[in-house]
Motif scaffolding. Structure first.
Motif, PDB file in Angstrom:
ATOM      1  N   LEU A 165      42.859  27.088 -16.037  1.00  0.00           N
ATOM      2  CA  LEU A 165      42.738  26.902 -17.485  1.00  0.00           C
ATOM      3  C   LEU A 165      43.774  27.730 -18.239  1.00  0.00           C
ATOM      4  CD1 LEU A 165      41.207  25.865 -19.970  1.00  0.00           C
ATOM      5  CD2 LEU A 165      39.622  27.761 -19.674  1.00  0.00           C
ATOM      6  N   SER A 166      43.904  28.992 -17.879  1.00  0.00           N
ATOM      7  CA  SER A 166      44.821  29.892 -18.582  1.00  0.00           C
ATOM      8  C   SER A 166      46.265  29.467 -18.399  1.00  0.00           C
ATOM      9  CB  SER A 166      44.625  31.326 -18.082  1.00  0.00           C
ATOM     10  OG  SER A 166      43.312  31.771 -18.327  1.00  0.00           O
ATOM     11  N   ASP A 167      46.647  29.083 -17.170  1.00  0.00           N
ATOM     12  CA  ASP A 167      48.018  28.624 -16.923  1.00  0.00           C
ATOM     13  C   ASP A 167      48.320  27.360 -17.718  1.00  0.00           C
ATOM     14  OD1 ASP A 167      48.359  30.728 -15.201  1.00  0.00           O
ATOM     15  OD2 ASP A 167      48.097  29.558 -13.365  1.00  0.00           O
ATOM     16  N   SER A 168      47.314  26.492 -17.851  1.00  0.00           N
ATOM     17  CA  SER A 168      47.520  25.235 -18.579  1.00  0.00           C
ATOM     18  C   SER A 168      47.678  25.487 -20.075  1.00  0.00           C
ATOM     19  CB  SER A 168      46.344  24.289 -18.321  1.00  0.00           C
ATOM     20  OG  SER A 168      46.189  24.027 -16.939  1.00  0.00           O
ATOM     21  N   LEU A 174      49.176  19.519 -15.138  1.00  0.00           N
ATOM     22  CA  LEU A 174      50.022  18.324 -15.172  1.00  0.00           C
ATOM     23  C   LEU A 174      49.800  17.554 -16.467  1.00  0.00           C
ATOM     24  CD1 LEU A 174      51.922  16.258 -13.872  1.00  0.00           C
ATOM     25  CD2 LEU A 174      49.928  15.258 -12.718  1.00  0.00           C
ATOM     26  N   ILE A 175      48.552  17.466 -16.900  1.00  0.00           N
ATOM     27  CA  ILE A 175      48.241  16.737 -18.131  1.00  0.00           C
ATOM     28  C   ILE A 175      48.940  17.371 -19.325  1.00  0.00           C
ATOM     29  CG2 ILE A 175      46.405  16.084 -19.725  1.00  0.00           C
ATOM     30  CD1 ILE A 175      44.511  15.968 -17.344  1.00  0.00           C
ATOM     31  N   VAL A 176      48.805  18.666 -19.499  1.00  0.00           N
ATOM     32  CA  VAL A 176      49.388  19.320 -20.676  1.00  0.00           C
ATOM     33  C   VAL A 176      50.913  19.404 -20.581  1.00  0.00           C
ATOM     34  CG1 VAL A 176      47.290  20.632 -21.134  1.00  0.00           C
ATOM     35  CG2 VAL A 176      49.046  21.627 -19.673  1.00  0.00           C
ATOM     36  N   ASP A 188      42.183  34.217 -19.512  1.00  0.00           N
ATOM     37  CA  ASP A 188      42.660  35.565 -19.224  1.00  0.00           C
ATOM     38  C   ASP A 188      43.477  36.055 -20.417  1.00  0.00           C
ATOM     39  OD1 ASP A 188      45.262  34.503 -19.035  1.00  0.00           O
ATOM     40  OD2 ASP A 188      45.155  34.304 -16.857  1.00  0.00           O
ATOM     41  N   TRP A 189      43.815  37.344 -20.420  1.00  0.00           N
ATOM     42  CA  TRP A 189      44.479  37.920 -21.592  1.00  0.00           C
ATOM     43  C   TRP A 189      45.906  37.426 -21.763  1.00  0.00           C
ATOM     44  CZ3 TRP A 189      41.461  39.288 -25.125  1.00  0.00           C
ATOM     45  CH2 TRP A 189      40.268  39.944 -24.863  1.00  0.00           C
ATOM     46  N   ALA A 190      46.551  36.982 -20.679  1.00  0.00           N
ATOM     47  CA  ALA A 190      47.903  36.429 -20.805  1.00  0.00           C
ATOM     48  C   ALA A 190      47.870  35.144 -21.636  1.00  0.00           C
ATOM     49  CB  ALA A 190      48.486  36.164 -19.419  1.00  0.00           C
ATOM     50  N   ALA A 191      46.847  34.314 -21.429  1.00  0.00           N
ATOM     51  CA  ALA A 191      46.713  33.092 -22.217  1.00  0.00           C
ATOM     52  C   ALA A 191      46.407  33.427 -23.680  1.00  0.00           C
ATOM     53  CB  ALA A 191      45.608  32.213 -21.634  1.00  0.00           C
TER      54      ALA A 191
END
Length: 499
Positions: free
Chosen positions: A204-207, A177-179, A223-226
């Protein structure tokens, strides 16, 4: 009043200097804090009021300064003659009224940086009167907090569209939500003291994948997607990863697809092992990378071999200027007789700083391999080779001076030297063999017997070295003290004879 002082931008620059922590004016004035000067300037005239108040409220610590603007709360926050500082107790105080909320918010719009601590969280119950979507700090650019700045229901108070820098000392569920709300975010620092679970890594990775304008990022494992998202961000310049808290090793290290990290110039890793960073180097290009700093907890020879080989194949070798690699624990078997770390770094022609403090970095290093390596680094200025496994020096004075001739700009050298084998006679060496740039020489724990001969070699061949450093806990420390005394006497004699 001079007409230049009527220009708002000029006044702002003047008042920024007044607010500086090291203000030259403080040398001539009584010890009064910068806020006191700014408050006095604000009261001087209408012209000074706005820029002085903007600078006075630019940075605050906690919400107490704003709550102090509320008449009812002022005596609680600013109690006179308190014996020691402690946070006021707001548990029994009624929330702010609508009029008091306006007093509270009167200067909040001027705040550009705020530091919050856990102890300030009890303030938020006083702010229940504020409308649900109120942004308390519409001009906020920097947020520093030891934890989540407030309960979720009050989070919107800090989510300014102008926020550029955010420092969170805990990974929280509301991070996304912050980002999402702070779309201008450029500098994000996320620190975690405990183990990083798979759920925390997912949050963390989704953010991180929501951030589109990041310039600086400090974070636990992703994660590698991030990583793939970050590798395609053209704004990203500096990345620091702290993987020491990672519970499980990343999976599918050989099946990742990353972008080029087009403008990344600085990369720093703190990790348990080298596997993660080795895979990262093997699967991306980093065409602008100049500075790499890596610290490993475990660095066995097999991992070191793969890691340094990956660096040698690294496309960023042509741009790297600084390499710092640290590890104190090795484990496993010793390297074979043909392996030495710095031979893998010869493909870095722009190298300015090389600092290796790890096992095997000097394994089987000899005069020839040092000469070959330093011939590839014409711009190097600082070289430190501290092999935690090496017990016997292999670089002689002759080999050292031959290598130094290839690096005319080197001013700092820390490495183990064979000071027992006196294979140089300074009286027969040509003056062109002297190295006039080296100023700091650290011989680590080198053995020395003929202290006067060593001092004469250093005096003649390294004229800018005034003092030789060594490991303070070395059993040869007293002998090197003698070398330093001889060197001091030689330099004193040379000064006397020079006229």
């Amino acid at each position: 009043m001079h007409r230049a002082l009527l220009i708002f931008e000029i006044l702002l620059e003047i008042f920024k200097h007044v607010n500086a922590t090291q203000d030259p004016i403080a040398l001539f004035l009584p010890k009064i804090s910068a806020p006191t000067y700014l408050a006095a300037l604000a009261r001087t005239c209408k012209t000074f009021y706005e820029p002085a108040m903007n600078e006075l409220w630019a940075e605050i610590y906690g919400l107490n300064p704003l709550l102090g603007c509320v008449t009812r709360l002022y005596p609680i926050i600013y109690r006179a003659k308190r014996p020691s500082y402690k946070h006021p107790d707001f548990d029994d105080i009624e929330p702010l009224s609508a009029n008091e909320a306006r007093q509270f918010l009167r200067h909040a719009a001027r705040v550009r940086s705020i530091h919050l601590e856990v102890a300030f969280n009890h303030h938020f119950r006083l702010l229940s009167v504020l409308p649900e979507k109120t942004c308390m700090f519409p001009r906020l650019q920097s947020l520093f907090t030891a934890s989540l700045p407030c309960p979720t229901r009050y989070l919107h108070l800090f989510l300014s569209p102008t926020l550029r820098r955010c420092v969170l000392c805990a990974i929280v569920s509301d991070l996304k939500l912050i980002v999402t709300r702070c779309t201008a975010l450029e500098h994000l620092y996320l620190m975690s003291s405990g183990p990083t679970s798979s759920d925390t890594m997912s949050i963390l990775s989704d953010s991180v994948r929501v951030c589109k304008r990041l310039v600086t990022l400090y974070f636990p494992p992703l994660d590698w997607a991030a990583w793939e998202h970050l590798s395609n961000l053209p704004t990203l310049f500096t990345v620091t990863v702290d993987m020491r808290s990672m519970v499980t090793s990343p999976s599918n290290l050989d099946n990742i697809s990353l972008g080029p990290f087009l403008n990344l110039t600085a990369l720093s890793f703190r990790a348990q092992t080298a596997a993660y960073i080795t895979s990262l180097m093997q699967h991306s290009e980093f065409p602008s990378l100049k500075d790499i700093v890596i610290s490993f907890c475990q660095f066995p020879w097999a991992d070191a071999e793969r890691f340094f080989y990956a660096i040698s194949q690294f496309k960023a070798c042509q741009t790297l200027e600084k390499i710092r690699i640290t590890s104190w624990c090795s484990g496993g078997q010793d390297p074979d007789n043909s392996w030495t770390a710095i031979t893998h770094l010869r493909r870095c022609p722009q190298l300015r700083v090389l600092n290796l403090q790890c096992p095997y970095c000097c394994a089987h290093l000899d005069n020839n391999s040092l000469l070959e390596a330093m011939s590839c680094w014409p711009h190097i200025r600082s070289l430190e080779l501290n092999d935690t496994k090496c017990r016997q020096a292999t670089i002689t004075f002759r080999g050292l001076f031959a290598a130094l001739r290839q690096c005319p700009h080197l001013d700092t050298l820390r490495m183990l030297i064979d000071a027992m084998n006196i294979d140089v006679d300074p009286t027969t060496e040509p003056s062109s063999s002297r190295h006039t740039s080296l100023q700091l020489l650290d011989v680590r724990s080198a053995k020395v017997v003929d202290t006067e001969a060593v001092a004469r070699i250093i005096f003649s061949m390294l004229p800018c070295v005034d003092k030789v450093y060594h490991a303070p806990d070395s059993s040869h420390a007293n002998a090197w003290h003698e070398v330093r005394n001889y060197l001091k006497d030689l330099k004193s004699s040379a000064v006397v004879e020079s006229p």
